[in-house]
Design an enzyme around this catalytic site. Structure first.
Site, PDB file in Angstrom:
ATOM      1  N   GLU A  60       0.829  -1.216   0.000  1.00 27.75           N
ATOM      2  CA  GLU A  60       0.000   0.000   0.000  1.00 27.75           C
ATOM      3  C   GLU A  60       0.863   1.265   0.000  1.00 27.75           C
ATOM      4  OE1 GLU A  60      -2.121  -0.724   3.697  1.00 27.75           O
ATOM      5  OE2 GLU A  60      -0.683   0.488   4.828  1.00 27.75           O
ATOM      6  N   HIS A  62       0.352   5.840   1.019  1.00 24.82           N
ATOM      7  CA  HIS A  62      -0.495   6.875   1.618  1.00 24.82           C
ATOM      8  C   HIS A  62       0.317   8.155   1.740  1.00 24.82           C
ATOM      9  CE1 HIS A  62       1.797   5.201   4.920  1.00 24.82           C
ATOM     10  NE2 HIS A  62       1.145   4.058   4.834  1.00 24.82           N
ATOM     11  N   HIS A  66       5.780   6.953   7.689  1.00 20.76           N
ATOM     12  CA  HIS A  66       6.026   6.026   8.799  1.00 20.76           C
ATOM     13  C   HIS A  66       7.482   6.142   9.237  1.00 20.76           C
ATOM     14  CE1 HIS A  66       2.393   3.695   8.427  1.00 20.76           C
ATOM     15  NE2 HIS A  66       2.694   3.111   7.299  1.00 20.76           N
ATOM     16  N   HIS A 100       4.899   0.300  -0.210  1.00 21.43           N
ATOM     17  CA  HIS A 100       5.682  -0.464   0.770  1.00 21.43           C
ATOM     18  C   HIS A 100       4.938  -1.713   1.212  1.00 21.43           C
ATOM     19  CE1 HIS A 100       3.333   2.533   2.985  1.00 21.43           C
ATOM     20  NE2 HIS A 100       3.290   1.670   4.001  1.00 21.43           N
ATOM     21  N   CYS A 114       6.122   0.853  14.708  1.00 17.59           N
ATOM     22  CA  CYS A 114       5.798   1.766  13.607  1.00 17.59           C
ATOM     23  C   CYS A 114       5.168   3.007  14.213  1.00 17.59           C
ATOM     24  CB  CYS A 114       4.860   1.090  12.619  1.00 17.59           C
ATOM     25  SG  CYS A 114       4.384   2.193  11.273  1.00 17.59           S
TER      26      CYS A 114
END
Lengths: 146, 146
Positions: A60, A62, A66, A100, A114
């Site tokens: 995915e 976004h 992270h 990723h 995370c």
């Protein structure tokens, strides 16, 4: 003051093991624990994700970023167009809009912290066209699980 | 994408060992490493602090919060009015305006990740009146280093 004492085997007092996501077939053998939920004084969430041998997270991307700190076992990560070998205490920054996916090695449990913004967009999964582009590299084609 | 590969002994590629603070006599044997500097997409900083045997951080408080994950050795922390024994992978939230100080055990190096907002107020140290109040508890009086 909140304290989560570490118990053993990557479990903490007062921290339930959660589903990674509600449902889907785009991830495998992965759990989530929220170690710190975030608030106005520290607007980030700290999660511990654990992938059992042979499992993987969703492929995915976004807009939010992270910061990842590996803590248990070994695994691999696709980050953008690179496959990265991950060992304990390696630190990875996953920049916005970068594809990723994390994978545990075949015979090893793989866990990582995370850290993420409490205010964030929803991840998007690759379209067929995205997958064709990502899989243009044969090494990555054999790595990804969709 | 930034990756800091872990080397050994709590050192990372591309992460310099920094002074804990510029100067002062209110801390001892403590260093700082910035593992993630933060940005608009993830507005928090991840630091690794390490306190050599017998050392301590500054006794201080501030409006911002900390999330701390112990990773190396054992130590103790004063958080508000409690002294907490710290072991690897314990998770502590230090709420706003709470007095706190970390100490390594006498014969052990003590290290922890500390996650903090990139936008934060400056810590304040206790006044004489604050110290008198904090040290009202004899256990805490013998714990603190000012």
């Amino acid at each position: 003051m909140t304290i989560h004492k570490y118990k053993n085997e990557y479990a903490w007092d007062g921290v339930p093991v959660l589903k990674y996501k509600e449902d889907g077939t785009h991830f495998k053998n992965i759990t989530r624990r929220v170690l710190f939920g975030g608030n106005d004084n520290l607007p980030c969430e700290i999660r511990y994700f654990e992938i059992a041998a042979g499992g993987h997270s969703t492929l995915e991307r976004h807009e939010h970023a992270h910061a990842v700190i590996i803590v248990r076992g070994k695994g691999e990560a696709l980050v953008d167009s690179k496959i990265i070998t991950c060992n304990p205490f390696d630190v990875l920054e996953i920049a916005p809009l970068v594809w990723h996916q994390f994978r545990a090695n075949k015979n090893e449990t793989f866990g990582f912290f995370c850290i993420v913004n409490i205010n964030r967009d929803k991840p998007t999964r690759p379209t067929t066209a995205n997958i064709a582009a990502i899989a243009g590299n044969p090494e990555i084609a054999s790595f990804i699980r969709t």
